[in-house]
Design an enzyme around this catalytic site. Sequence first.
Site, PDB file in Angstrom:
ATOM      1  N   ARG A  23       3.228   4.122   4.898  1.00 51.24           N
ATOM      2  CA  ARG A  23       3.062   4.251   6.341  1.00 51.24           C
ATOM      3  C   ARG A  23       4.121   3.435   7.084  1.00 51.24           C
ATOM      4  O   ARG A  23       4.407   2.300   6.706  1.00 51.24           O
ATOM      5  CB  ARG A  23       1.672   3.756   6.747  1.00 51.24           C
ATOM      6  CG  ARG A  23       0.585   4.715   6.347  1.00 51.24           C
ATOM      7  CD  ARG A  23      -0.797   4.138   6.480  1.00 51.24           C
ATOM      8  NE  ARG A  23      -1.033   3.384   7.707  1.00 51.24           N
ATOM      9  CZ  ARG A  23      -2.211   2.878   8.036  1.00 51.24           C
ATOM     10  NH1 ARG A  23      -3.252   3.048   7.241  1.00 51.24           N
ATOM     11  NH2 ARG A  23      -2.363   2.209   9.143  1.00 51.24           N
ATOM     12  N   ARG A  76       0.823  -1.223   0.000  1.00 53.30           N
ATOM     13  CA  ARG A  76       0.000   0.000   0.000  1.00 53.30           C
ATOM     14  C   ARG A  76       0.855   1.270   0.000  1.00 53.30           C
ATOM     15  O   ARG A  76       1.851   1.366   0.703  1.00 53.30           O
ATOM     16  CB  ARG A  76      -0.879  -0.002   1.254  1.00 53.30           C
ATOM     17  CG  ARG A  76      -1.536   1.346   1.542  1.00 53.30           C
ATOM     18  CD  ARG A  76      -2.687   1.225   2.481  1.00 53.30           C
ATOM     19  NE  ARG A  76      -2.326   0.826   3.826  1.00 53.30           N
ATOM     20  CZ  ARG A  76      -3.219   0.538   4.773  1.00 53.30           C
ATOM     21  NH1 ARG A  76      -4.514   0.595   4.508  1.00 53.30           N
ATOM     22  NH2 ARG A  76      -2.819   0.188   5.969  1.00 53.30           N
ATOM     23  N   ARG A 115      -1.770  -5.701  14.421  1.00 56.63           N
ATOM     24  CA  ARG A 115      -3.017  -4.979  14.126  1.00 56.63           C
ATOM     25  C   ARG A 115      -4.159  -5.967  13.852  1.00 56.63           C
ATOM     26  O   ARG A 115      -5.306  -5.727  14.261  1.00 56.63           O
ATOM     27  CB  ARG A 115      -2.787  -4.033  12.935  1.00 56.63           C
ATOM     28  CG  ARG A 115      -1.936  -2.823  13.342  1.00 56.63           C
ATOM     29  CD  ARG A 115      -1.209  -2.170  12.188  1.00 56.63           C
ATOM     30  NE  ARG A 115      -2.080  -1.646  11.180  1.00 56.63           N
ATOM     31  CZ  ARG A 115      -1.689  -1.349   9.935  1.00 56.63           C
ATOM     32  NH1 ARG A 115      -0.417  -1.525   9.576  1.00 56.63           N
ATOM     33  NH2 ARG A 115      -2.534  -0.858   9.084  1.00 56.63           N
TER      34      ARG A 115
HETATM   35  P1  ADP Z   1      -7.992  -0.322   4.955  1.00 57.31           P
HETATM   36  O1  ADP Z   1      -8.389   1.142   4.876  1.00 57.31           O
HETATM   37  O2  ADP Z   1      -9.146  -1.219   5.266  1.00 57.31           O
HETATM   38  O3  ADP Z   1      -6.835  -0.562   5.868  1.00 57.31           O
HETATM   39  P2  ADP Z   1      -7.141   0.095   2.178  1.00 57.31           P
HETATM   40  O4  ADP Z   1      -8.396   0.602   1.545  1.00 57.31           O
HETATM   41  O5  ADP Z   1      -6.066   1.084   2.456  1.00 57.31           O
HETATM   42  O6  ADP Z   1      -7.492  -0.755   3.517  1.00 57.31           O
HETATM   43  O7  ADP Z   1      -6.584  -1.080   1.246  1.00 57.31           O
HETATM   44  C1  ADP Z   1      -5.309  -1.683   1.520  1.00 57.31           C
HETATM   45  C2  ADP Z   1      -4.550  -1.859   0.208  1.00 57.31           C
HETATM   46  O8  ADP Z   1      -5.208  -2.854  -0.578  1.00 57.31           O
HETATM   47  C3  ADP Z   1      -4.488  -0.595  -0.648  1.00 57.31           C
HETATM   48  O9  ADP Z   1      -3.194  -0.498  -1.217  1.00 57.31           O
HETATM   49  C4  ADP Z   1      -5.563  -0.793  -1.716  1.00 57.31           C
HETATM   50  O10 ADP Z   1      -5.165  -0.215  -2.945  1.00 57.31           O
HETATM   51  C5  ADP Z   1      -5.641  -2.321  -1.827  1.00 57.31           C
HETATM   52  N1  ADP Z   1      -7.022  -2.784  -2.009  1.00 57.31           N
HETATM   53  C6  ADP Z   1      -8.159  -2.278  -1.475  1.00 57.31           C
HETATM   54  N2  ADP Z   1      -9.254  -2.965  -1.879  1.00 57.31           N
HETATM   55  C7  ADP Z   1      -8.788  -3.957  -2.681  1.00 57.31           C
HETATM   56  C8  ADP Z   1      -9.407  -5.020  -3.430  1.00 57.31           C
HETATM   57  N3  ADP Z   1     -10.744  -5.201  -3.401  1.00 57.31           N
HETATM   58  N4  ADP Z   1      -8.607  -5.834  -4.139  1.00 57.31           N
HETATM   59  C9  ADP Z   1      -7.250  -5.666  -4.167  1.00 57.31           C
HETATM   60  N5  ADP Z   1      -6.605  -4.689  -3.497  1.00 57.31           N
HETATM   61  C10 ADP Z   1      -7.351  -3.841  -2.764  1.00 57.31           C
HETATM   62  P1  AMP Z   2      -5.674   2.747  10.505  1.00 58.13           P
HETATM   63  O1  AMP Z   2      -5.261   3.926   9.663  1.00 58.13           O
HETATM   64  O2  AMP Z   2      -7.159   2.680  10.713  1.00 58.13           O
HETATM   65  O3  AMP Z   2      -5.089   1.461  10.023  1.00 58.13           O
HETATM   66  O4  AMP Z   2      -5.058   3.019  11.956  1.00 58.13           O
HETATM   67  C1  AMP Z   2      -3.662   3.104  12.157  1.00 58.13           C
HETATM   68  C2  AMP Z   2      -3.364   3.038  13.647  1.00 58.13           C
HETATM   69  O5  AMP Z   2      -3.940   4.180  14.323  1.00 58.13           O
HETATM   70  C3  AMP Z   2      -3.939   1.820  14.382  1.00 58.13           C
HETATM   71  O6  AMP Z   2      -3.096   0.682  14.284  1.00 58.13           O
HETATM   72  C4  AMP Z   2      -4.030   2.367  15.825  1.00 58.13           C
HETATM   73  O7  AMP Z   2      -2.755   2.409  16.440  1.00 58.13           O
HETATM   74  C5  AMP Z   2      -4.477   3.806  15.588  1.00 58.13           C
HETATM   75  N1  AMP Z   2      -5.950   3.948  15.529  1.00 58.13           N
HETATM   76  C6  AMP Z   2      -6.685   4.346  14.448  1.00 58.13           C
HETATM   77  N2  AMP Z   2      -7.992   4.370  14.741  1.00 58.13           N
HETATM   78  C7  AMP Z   2      -8.097   3.951  16.028  1.00 58.13           C
HETATM   79  C8  AMP Z   2      -9.192   3.735  16.911  1.00 58.13           C
HETATM   80  N3  AMP Z   2     -10.468   3.934  16.506  1.00 58.13           N
HETATM   81  N4  AMP Z   2      -8.928   3.308  18.158  1.00 58.13           N
HETATM   82  C9  AMP Z   2      -7.665   3.102  18.582  1.00 58.13           C
HETATM   83  N5  AMP Z   2      -6.590   3.278  17.807  1.00 58.13           N
HETATM   84  C10 AMP Z   2      -6.782   3.695  16.536  1.00 58.13           C
END
Ligand code: ADP
Ligand code: AMP
Length: 214
Positions: A161, A127, A172
């Site tokens: 990230r 990602r 996570r």
């Molecule tokens: P989340 O917000 O749930 O952590 P993301 O939307 O950031 O997940 O998606 C994680 C990664 O997977 C991103 O790089 C995105 O481009 C990719 N991704 C998201 N949905 C799909 C899908 N349906 N198939 C393949 N790759 C995906």
């Molecule tokens: P995310 O972008 O949703 O994957 O979140 C990244 C990180 O932020 C997580 O692994 C947690 O450390 C923190 N975080 C985000 N949202 C929350 C939440 N609702 N409660 C607690 N921690 C959070």
Amino acid sequence: MNIILLGPPGAGKGTQAQRLVERHGMKQLSTGDMLRAAVKAGTPVGLKAKAIMEAGELVSDEIVSALIGDELDAMPTGTGAIFDGYPRTAPQAASLEAILASRGRALDHVIELEVNEDALVERITGRYTCAACGKGYHDTFEQPAVAGTCDKCGSHEFKRRPDDNEETVRTRMAEYRAKTAPILPIYEARGIVSRVDGMADMDAVTGAIEAILV
Ligand code: ADP
Ligand code: AMP
């Protein structure tokens, strides 16, 4: 319309939220994005959250619920909210109820993106996002149309990230299983949960979500 997108890290919540924002003028409320902005700005919240996020653990319920309340207050009342990455614990789910009720809002849908955990490490380690506008990409699954140029804003700067590494992803996912998945029954009892196959391609996932929202 106020909805929660629920699913483990990498399920596609952010990807789908960005699409709903573009199509429906809703607002994405991502506590992860808010916390990353706080870390970058070096605010007191950011200083508290940084090490916790890098370890893949959860930031305190009080901090994230306060962030959500502030963001909702800054939104026009008629704009729908997409909760992305919040709530993640039972106390956060309870706080969200109070936060919404006190602002005359209610939850319409909780959409669970069902995914195979084995696929998530690849999704997360591949990602990256545009450093200027935040549009999400993936090394394999969603590359810009012109290599090195953001489709949305034309920027050439991208970022990854620090917590998108395999070791942190495992923590996570464990946090998701232990603390977030157990909140689903609260919403199931209210009949507002819909499930979508998050392993389908991105357009199919969007279509399935759109069908729930009509
Ligand atoms: P989340 O917000 O749930 O952590 P993301 O939307 O950031 O997940 O998606 C994680 C990664 O997977 C991103 O790089 C995105 O481009 C990719 N991704 C998201 N949905 C799909 C899908 N349906 N198939 C393949 N790759 C995906
Ligand atoms: P995310 O972008 O949703 O994957 O979140 C990244 C990180 O932020 C997580 O692994 C947690 O450390 C923190 N975080 C985000 N949202 C929350 C939440 N609702 N409660 C607690 N921690 C959070």
